[in-house]
Design an enzyme around this catalytic site. Sequence first.
Site, PDB file in Angstrom:
ATOM      1  N   ASP A   1       0.958  -1.103   0.071  1.00  0.00           N
ATOM      2  CA  ASP A   1       0.091  -0.007  -0.089  1.00  0.00           C
ATOM      3  C   ASP A   1       0.852   1.263   0.084  1.00  0.00           C
ATOM      4  OD1 ASP A   1      -2.843   0.941   0.580  1.00  0.00           O
ATOM      5  OD2 ASP A   1      -1.796   1.845   2.151  1.00  0.00           O
TER       6      ASP A   1
ATOM      7  N   GLU B   1       1.703  -0.427  -4.789  1.00  0.00           N
ATOM      8  CA  GLU B   1       0.638   0.492  -5.032  1.00  0.00           C
ATOM      9  C   GLU B   1       1.403   1.816  -5.266  1.00  0.00           C
ATOM     10  OE1 GLU B   1      -3.452   2.832  -3.689  1.00  0.00           O
ATOM     11  OE2 GLU B   1      -1.720   2.568  -2.180  1.00  0.00           O
TER      12      GLU B   1
HETATM   13  C1  NOJ Z   1      -4.768   2.678  -0.769  1.00  0.00           C
HETATM   14  C2  NOJ Z   1      -5.814   1.734  -0.679  1.00  0.00           C
HETATM   15  O1  NOJ Z   1      -6.008   0.894  -1.655  1.00  0.00           O
HETATM   16  C3  NOJ Z   1      -7.064   2.596   0.009  1.00  0.00           C
HETATM   17  O2  NOJ Z   1      -8.021   1.614   0.021  1.00  0.00           O
HETATM   18  C4  NOJ Z   1      -6.456   3.196   1.255  1.00  0.00           C
HETATM   19  O3  NOJ Z   1      -7.487   3.960   1.876  1.00  0.00           O
HETATM   20  C5  NOJ Z   1      -5.294   4.085   1.342  1.00  0.00           C
HETATM   21  N1  NOJ Z   1      -4.209   3.449   0.346  1.00  0.00           N
HETATM   22  C6  NOJ Z   1      -4.646   4.277   2.759  1.00  0.00           C
HETATM   23  O4  NOJ Z   1      -3.928   3.008   3.090  1.00  0.00           O
END
Ligand code: NOJ
Length: 515
Positions: A206, A262
């Site tokens: 993440d 991500e």
């Molecule tokens: C990206 C995640 O996909 C999302 O759902 C989340 O709210 C944020 N990062 C913060 O962790």
Amino acid sequence: MSASPAPWWQQAVVYQIYPRSFLDTNGDGVGDLEGIRRKLDHLEWLGVDAIWLSPFFKSPMKDFGYDVADYCDVDPLFGNMDDFDRLLNDAHSRGIKVMIDWVPNHSSDQHPWFQESKASRDNAKADWYIWHDADPDDPTRPPNNWRCAFTNGPAWDWCDERQQWYLHLFLPEQPDLNWRNPEVVEAMHGTLRFWLDNGVDGFRMDVIHGILKQPGFPDMPEGSDAHFTPEVRYDIEGTIDAVRDLRRLLDSYPGDRAMVGEVYILSTERVAEFYGQNDALHMAFNFPPLYAPWNAEKWRKRIDRVVEELDPKDAWPTWVLSNHDNPRHRTRYGSEARARAAAVLLLTLRGTPFLYAGEELGLEDAVIPSDRVVDPGGRDGCRAPIPWTSESDHGWGQDDNWLPWPANADTHNAEVARHDDGSVLHLYQRILAARRGSAALRLGSFEYLDAPEGVLAYVRASGDDRRLVLVNFTDDEIACEVADSWRVEVSSVRGPDGAGYEGTLGANEAVILHP
Ligand code: NOJ
Ligand code: CA
């Protein structure tokens, strides 16, 4: 051609599961790990190679699990470690890999690390988060002008105990960890080792692009956006070095453990940097296409960016149409015909495709009445529970769950879809079977062919194995001749008839052709 076979994650179709929404098995209206285990038959029949589970760790659920209070335990809402082990073993025994979500940028404010850190300025974890003194001239002014996600308020909150500000790029309940502190790095590496020792095959990481901030915490220029100019806020080089350490850690385990980051940066050139020299991320999400409209030229530009920025670096691309943060592509594109054609596109481009649970059913977002909104970021629609059966409880045991059903749950649930070989579900199953049977589709080269306006045409090839893909992005039938004679292996609009291709594409029709 390299002699060693391609690793599993380059050949895989990865299926994202949002555990809250997959299937509930204990009557509390929220999905759980046992619910996922009970639906492995569905995934095996569909033909996915790996699942990625969104967070199921201990959490106060302010951001529905992306606020982690214990990185090494299961939240009781989802079950316990035995449930996880059972799920992992059952998935593995079907040949399905398991990736889990790792949230390194921030923890929950309820994590014991933050509870300790905030208690005083001189405790053992005092430097585990990002703390800043107040400006003596204006104690009410945050240390800089950064805004946080969801509310767009200041990214700093005041802590009375310490009489200091702390940074949170997301909710105030999600304080950012201090990755400049070697003890934090060691502790977070420990959480990876915990799950690697437990047998997981990899991680989705993440917000990995921003774990190190720019020293000095400079203001963002007026009107700028960290998704486009990330270098103002983040220490990108430092972050990539930190990712290299993660790569070394994963590589020290047998079995090609993999990570997909991500990297929420909307420049493909920058995203490419996170692969390092193939010594950092194995894969990075590629979000610009997710925001591309259903338009051949726009998609071609997105594909070109990937071909130009990633291929020369030997960086393996990824493709995604839907996830838990954005409206489903079935909803965005506005018709089932387009969503079907998009599935053919997603699953035949060069790279690893990521599916989001329910897209294989052609689910639309749920319409969320204002009194049912629960997400601070307003992302509830795409998180609606998966409808498994035709009954009013759709296999969940009760009608009323943490979110309402998707708009088309009655016609597009798994039971109806499974009995109709013209369904979206059967289309996905056929495309996945085509991939399994074709090295060209999984790993082959990618080359455009000339095509009429509104159509993308490309060849995937690996040795003698070849597939030709045609995608009509328009609402009109289009004549699209191809040299040689090809047979239709999969059509997004027709059933599995294996007929010869006759030179015409229907409105929003996409086909996979084989010699
Ligand atoms: C990206 C995640 O996909 C999302 O759902 C989340 O709210 C944020 N990062 C913060 O962790
Ligand atoms: Ca449950």
